[in-house]
Design a protein around this motif. Sequence first.
Motif, PDB file in Angstrom:
ATOM      1  N   GLN A 133       0.686  -1.161  -0.070  1.00  0.00           N
ATOM      2  CA  GLN A 133      -0.089  -0.007   0.028  1.00  0.00           C
ATOM      3  C   GLN A 133       0.770   1.383  -0.046  1.00  0.00           C
ATOM      4  N   GLY A 134       2.255   0.979  -0.027  1.00  0.00           N
ATOM      5  CA  GLY A 134       2.978   2.310  -0.225  1.00  0.00           C
ATOM      6  C   GLY A 134       3.097   2.994   1.040  1.00  0.00           C
ATOM      7  N   LEU A 135       3.386   4.275   1.006  1.00  0.00           N
ATOM      8  CA  LEU A 135       3.591   5.013   2.291  1.00  0.00           C
ATOM      9  C   LEU A 135       2.478   5.124   3.139  1.00  0.00           C
ATOM     10  N   ALA A 136       1.125   5.250   2.774  1.00  0.00           N
ATOM     11  CA  ALA A 136       0.021   5.064   3.531  1.00  0.00           C
ATOM     12  C   ALA A 136      -0.166   4.030   4.377  1.00  0.00           C
ATOM     13  N   GLY A 137       0.209   2.840   3.699  1.00  0.00           N
ATOM     14  CA  GLY A 137       0.105   1.619   4.546  1.00  0.00           C
ATOM     15  C   GLY A 137       1.184   1.462   5.538  1.00  0.00           C
ATOM     16  N   GLY A 138       2.360   1.698   5.232  1.00  0.00           N
ATOM     17  CA  GLY A 138       3.436   1.594   5.916  1.00  0.00           C
ATOM     18  C   GLY A 138       3.403   2.562   7.532  1.00  0.00           C
ATOM     19  N   ARG A 139       2.870   3.581   7.118  1.00  0.00           N
ATOM     20  CA  ARG A 139       2.541   4.750   8.197  1.00  0.00           C
ATOM     21  C   ARG A 139       1.475   4.094   9.117  1.00  0.00           C
TER      22      ARG A 139
END
Length: 336
Positions: A133-139
Motif C-alpha cells: 500500500q506504499g507510504l500510507a500502508g507503512g504509516r
Amino acid sequence: MPSSATIAPTRMNLSASLPLLVLALTIEAAFGYPQRFYAAIGHPVTWIGRSIGMLDRVLNREASSFVTRKAMGVVALALLLAITIAAAGLAQRLCLSFGPLGLIPLAFVASTLIAQRSLYEHVARVAEGLEQQGLAGGRKAVAMIVGRNPQTLDAAGVARAAIESLAENFSDGIVAPAFWLGVGGLPGIAAYKATNTADSMIGHRTPRHLAFGWAAARLDDLVNLPASRLTALLLVASAALDREADAAGAWRAVRRDAGKHRSPNAGWPEAAMAGALGLRLAGPRVYGETRVEDHWMGDGRAEASAADIRRALTLYRRSCRLLWTLAALLAAVVLL
C-alpha cells in the motif's frame, strides 16, 4: 527434566528456572498468545496496566507537591511489585507442588510474558504495508508499534522506525523477560514486566508523570541493563552467521554509538542492528509535536526500505534461536 528434589514449591533455583525458560521460549515461539485467550480473559500485561492506572488515579494527586508526588510514585511502584510478585509466587508454588511436571503449566504461564512471535508479526506488517500500500500502508502499520508521529515519516523513516522498534523490543520484550525468568522464575519475569509496563505508562516526562513516574523510569533503566548488552551480543553473533549482515560493523557501531543514545539501554540493540545492516538508525525524530534530537546509531545509509525490514527480521529470528540455544546450553550445564 530436573528431579523433584531440585524443585522447592516456594522458590526456584537455576536447575528449574533454566529448563522453565527453555520451555517458555519454545511454547511462545510456537503458539504466541492465542487471540481467543486475549478476547476471553485479556492478557497479564493488561491486568498489570489496570493496576498501574488505578494507582496513578489514587496516588498521583495534582494538588500535591513535586516531592510528595515523587514519593507516592515510589509507593505505587512498591505496591505494584509486591502484588505482582505475590501473585506470581502463588502461581509458581501451585504449579511446582506437582513436582517436575509442574514446569509445563508454569512454562505456559511464563510464555505469556515473552513476545517473540507477536513482535515479528507486528514488524512484518510494516514491511507488508510498504510493499502493498506504499507510504500510507507503512504509516498505518508502524503507528501500531512506535510512539512517534507517523505523519512526519517518509517511506525510509517508516522502515527505520520499524527496525528500531524491532531492535529495542527484542531487548525489552524478549531478552530481558527471558533473563529475569532464568534468574528468578515466574516472580522474576512478572516483576520485570510490571516494571517495564509502569515505565511505559507513567515513566515519560509528561507534566503529570514527571515526579510520579520517576521511580518507574529509573528502575526500568536498571533492570534492562544486562539484557540490552546481551541483546547487542546476540545480534552481533547472528550477523556473523549471516552472509548478508556485517558482524564487524555491528560491533563497531555498538562500541562507538551505543553510549551516545539518550536511553542507557536502547542504544545497544539499535546500534548493533544498524551496524549489522549497514544502516543509520535513531537520530532526530518527532513524538507527537515534540522533536527529539538524538545521535545516529551506525554510519550506513539512512534510506531504509521494506527489504531492510525483511533483513532485520531474518537477523531477529536467528537471534531468537541463539537465545534459545544459549538457554538450553546453560540448562544442560546446571543439570549435569
